[in-house]
Design an enzyme around this catalytic site. Structure first.
Site, PDB file in Angstrom:
ATOM      1  N   SER A  17       0.829  -1.111   0.116  1.00 52.66           N
ATOM      2  CA  SER A  17       0.039   0.035   0.092  1.00 52.66           C
ATOM      3  C   SER A  17       0.865   1.225   0.038  1.00 52.66           C
ATOM      4  CB  SER A  17      -1.036   0.185   1.348  1.00 52.66           C
ATOM      5  OG  SER A  17      -1.568   1.478   1.320  1.00 52.66           O
ATOM      6  N   LYS A  73     -13.694  -2.625   6.056  1.00 53.15           N
ATOM      7  CA  LYS A  73     -14.365  -1.115   5.896  1.00 53.15           C
ATOM      8  C   LYS A  73     -15.822  -1.235   6.319  1.00 53.15           C
ATOM      9  CE  LYS A  73     -11.539   0.501   2.036  1.00 53.15           C
ATOM     10  NZ  LYS A  73     -11.507   1.127   0.739  1.00 53.15           N
ATOM     11  N   ASP A 109     -12.753   7.594   0.126  1.00 51.43           N
ATOM     12  CA  ASP A 109     -12.811   7.318  -1.109  1.00 51.43           C
ATOM     13  C   ASP A 109     -13.878   7.976  -1.907  1.00 51.43           C
ATOM     14  OD1 ASP A 109     -10.941   5.163  -0.685  1.00 51.43           O
ATOM     15  OD2 ASP A 109     -12.390   3.981   0.029  1.00 51.43           O
ATOM     16  N   GLY A 133     -19.030  -1.950 -12.522  1.00 52.53           N
ATOM     17  CA  GLY A 133     -18.570  -2.657 -11.310  1.00 52.53           C
ATOM     18  C   GLY A 133     -19.325  -1.773  -9.886  1.00 52.53           C
ATOM     19  N   GLY A 136     -17.459  -2.820  -3.528  1.00 52.49           N
ATOM     20  CA  GLY A 136     -17.064  -1.793  -2.423  1.00 52.49           C
ATOM     21  C   GLY A 136     -16.951  -0.482  -3.173  1.00 52.49           C
ATOM     22  N   ALA A 137     -15.744  -0.558  -4.133  1.00 55.16           N
ATOM     23  CA  ALA A 137     -15.259   0.762  -4.502  1.00 55.16           C
ATOM     24  C   ALA A 137     -16.294   1.556  -5.350  1.00 55.16           C
ATOM     25  CB  ALA A 137     -14.126   0.821  -5.064  1.00 55.16           C
ATOM     26  N   TYR A 229      -5.255   1.354 -10.306  1.00 49.32           N
ATOM     27  CA  TYR A 229      -4.115   2.033 -10.520  1.00 49.32           C
ATOM     28  C   TYR A 229      -2.708   1.111 -10.432  1.00 49.32           C
ATOM     29  CZ  TYR A 229      -3.846   1.950  -5.302  1.00 49.32           C
ATOM     30  OH  TYR A 229      -3.743   1.367  -4.265  1.00 49.32           O
TER      31      TYR A 229
HETATM   32  P1  NAD Z   1     -15.175  -5.606  -5.302  1.00 46.37           P
HETATM   33  O1  NAD Z   1     -14.572  -7.114  -5.531  1.00 46.37           O
HETATM   34  O2  NAD Z   1     -15.771  -5.502  -3.838  1.00 46.37           O
HETATM   35  O3  NAD Z   1     -16.052  -5.212  -6.385  1.00 46.37           O
HETATM   36  C1  NAD Z   1     -15.774  -5.451  -7.684  1.00 46.37           C
HETATM   37  C2  NAD Z   1     -17.034  -5.484  -8.487  1.00 46.37           C
HETATM   38  O4  NAD Z   1     -16.839  -5.734  -9.871  1.00 46.37           O
HETATM   39  C3  NAD Z   1     -17.821  -6.838  -8.050  1.00 46.37           C
HETATM   40  O5  NAD Z   1     -19.282  -6.363  -7.754  1.00 46.37           O
HETATM   41  C4  NAD Z   1     -17.840  -7.677  -9.335  1.00 46.37           C
HETATM   42  O6  NAD Z   1     -19.169  -8.550  -9.570  1.00 46.37           O
HETATM   43  C5  NAD Z   1     -17.695  -6.730 -10.427  1.00 46.37           C
HETATM   44  N1  NAD Z   1     -17.081  -7.146 -11.621  1.00 46.37           N
HETATM   45  C6  NAD Z   1     -15.835  -7.978 -11.725  1.00 46.37           C
HETATM   46  N2  NAD Z   1     -15.478  -8.342 -13.150  1.00 46.37           N
HETATM   47  C7  NAD Z   1     -16.515  -7.566 -13.639  1.00 46.37           C
HETATM   48  C8  NAD Z   1     -16.863  -7.570 -15.129  1.00 46.37           C
HETATM   49  N3  NAD Z   1     -15.842  -8.280 -16.050  1.00 46.37           N
HETATM   50  N4  NAD Z   1     -17.897  -6.723 -15.551  1.00 46.37           N
HETATM   51  C9  NAD Z   1     -18.587  -6.349 -14.587  1.00 46.37           C
HETATM   52  N5  NAD Z   1     -18.442  -6.290 -13.551  1.00 46.37           N
HETATM   53  C10 NAD Z   1     -17.474  -6.859 -12.829  1.00 46.37           C
HETATM   54  O7  NAD Z   1     -13.752  -4.705  -5.396  1.00 46.37           O
HETATM   55  P2  NAD Z   1     -13.735  -3.254  -4.891  1.00 46.37           P
HETATM   56  O8  NAD Z   1     -13.316  -3.285  -3.527  1.00 46.37           O
HETATM   57  O9  NAD Z   1     -15.046  -2.604  -5.405  1.00 46.37           O
HETATM   58  O10 NAD Z   1     -12.191  -2.843  -6.034  1.00 46.37           O
HETATM   59  C11 NAD Z   1     -12.404  -3.043  -7.265  1.00 46.37           C
HETATM   60  C12 NAD Z   1     -11.040  -2.377  -7.908  1.00 46.37           C
HETATM   61  O11 NAD Z   1     -11.008  -1.037  -7.704  1.00 46.37           O
HETATM   62  C13 NAD Z   1      -9.873  -3.184  -7.225  1.00 46.37           C
HETATM   63  O12 NAD Z   1      -9.585  -4.075  -7.814  1.00 46.37           O
HETATM   64  C14 NAD Z   1      -8.792  -1.972  -6.894  1.00 46.37           C
HETATM   65  O13 NAD Z   1      -7.944  -2.150  -8.176  1.00 46.37           O
HETATM   66  C15 NAD Z   1      -9.640  -0.678  -7.413  1.00 46.37           C
HETATM   67  N6  NAD Z   1      -9.814   0.367  -6.345  1.00 46.37           N
HETATM   68  C16 NAD Z   1      -9.005   1.704  -6.363  1.00 46.37           C
HETATM   69  C17 NAD Z   1      -9.077   2.333  -5.549  1.00 46.37           C
HETATM   70  C18 NAD Z   1      -8.412   4.026  -5.699  1.00 46.37           C
HETATM   71  O14 NAD Z   1      -8.287   4.787  -4.848  1.00 46.37           O
HETATM   72  N7  NAD Z   1      -7.843   4.151  -6.904  1.00 46.37           N
HETATM   73  C19 NAD Z   1      -9.955   2.343  -4.368  1.00 46.37           C
HETATM   74  C20 NAD Z   1     -10.439   0.960  -4.277  1.00 46.37           C
HETATM   75  C21 NAD Z   1     -10.512   0.091  -5.238  1.00 46.37           C
END
Ligand code: NAD
Length: 282
Positions: A17, A73, A109, A133, A136-137, A229
């Site tokens: 991180s 979280k 976030d 998507g 969580g994010a 990223y």
């Molecule tokens: P998560 O596992 O909670 O959610 C991911 C979602 O994407 C799920 O609902 C899943 O069903 C869906 N998904 C997966 N593949 C898919 C596809 N091909 N088409 C459509 N939907 C699809 O993960 P998260 O915590 O939400 O994080 C997602 C990504 O965001 C992480 O991999 C991370 O790289 C990135 N992230 C970046 C930041 C940042 O500050 N830039 C912060 C948090 C997360």
């Protein structure tokens, strides 16, 4: 103490991180005494440690606050006295502030993505955006898009129920934004072409190469944002860039969530350019 920052990051698998270094470098640059601990719950010395015990220990040790990441979280909310409006809306906390015996939960976030969007895609057409998507994010990003003036938001997730649930959540929390879920991106783009696309799926990460959307749907007049990223230049960003689209990489959200967390911990403004420079060192 007003001239110090004592904080830490609780999560699993957090060794790579960039948040700890961003917080430490900013605090030092502002002349603060700084301790920022990686509290990795996967570490052998914490094998017996629970989240409540870890939060208690940090508070008892006089921490100013904590950053919270995967997978805590949501769980952390049950340990707090108060939530910010954004944390309550999103149902997740990534920053805890200890103040006057109270534990206050924030979601930076949401603001982090919004601020990155406002600065990196200034003047973007916000009539209709598509969010890929709804995990969580994605929940934070959907609310942030509404806060950035997106009037209509269509949400796509391979888990259709998640997309539906997020559309309903945002509709309740941000009534100015019309939301819906879709299971067919091609049909959506043919019927109601969006102005912009945001990826909040893990697709595009180094360990998950590819894109959550068919490249043919991306047109030069659309803006395209990714929150992945690692790598910074995801396949989605490079495809969109090659098409001539305005693009927003995921580093902005990562940096601005840290900017806001620093301000909450210390009560001092952070320098986003300096924090970005620390982020870029990797
Ligand atoms: P998560 O596992 O909670 O959610 C991911 C979602 O994407 C799920 O609902 C899943 O069903 C869906 N998904 C997966 N593949 C898919 C596809 N091909 N088409 C459509 N939907 C699809 O993960 P998260 O915590 O939400 O994080 C997602 C990504 O965001 C992480 O991999 C991370 O790289 C990135 N992230 C970046 C930041 C940042 O500050 N830039 C912060 C948090 C997360």
């Amino acid at each position: 103490r007003e001239d110090s920052l004592l904080a830490g990051l609780i999560g699993r698998g957090i060794q790579l991180s960039r948040t700890p270094l961003m917080q430490m470098a900013e605090a030092r640059a502002q002349g603060l005494f700084t301790v920022y601990k990686k509290l990795d719950m996967d570490a052998p010395e914490r094998a017996e440690m629970t989240l409540p015990a870890m939060v208690d220990a940090a508070e008892a040790a006089g921490f100013d606050g904590l950053n919270i990441t995967y997978p805590f979280k949501i769980e952390v909310i049950g340990l707090l006295d108060e939530l910010s409006d954004n944390a309550r809306a999103v149902g997740a906390v990534n920053t805890v502030v200890f103040r006057d015996g109270q534990r206050i939960g924030h979601n930076t976030d949401l603001w982090g993505f919004a601020e990155s969007f406002r600065r990196g895609l200034e003047g973007a057409d916000t009539r209709h955006a598509v969010l890929l998507g709804a995990g969580g994010a994605g929940v934070a990003v959907a609310h942030a898009l509404a806060d950035c003036g997106v009037k209509a938001l269509t949400i796509f997730d391979t888990d259709a129920a998640r997309a539906e649930a997020l559309a309903a959540l945002v509709a309740g929390n941000r009534p100015g934004c019309k939301t819906r879920a879709t299971t067919d991106l091609a049909a959506l783009f043919a019927a109601d072409r969006p102005c912009g696309i945001v990826n909040a799926t893990p697709m595009g990460m180094a360990k998950l190469p590819g894109m959550a959307i068919d490249a043919d749907l991306i047109a030069p007049d659309m803006w395209v944002a990714d929150i992945v990223y690692f790598p910074l230049e995801t396949q989605l960003i490079s495809t969109a860039r090659a098409r001539g689209c305005r693009v927003l990489p995921g580093s902005g959200m990562a940096v601005y969530q840290a900017v806001r967390a620093f301000e909450l911990f210390t009560g001092r403004p952070a320098d986003p350019n300096r924090m970005k420079a620390t982020f870029d060192v990797f």
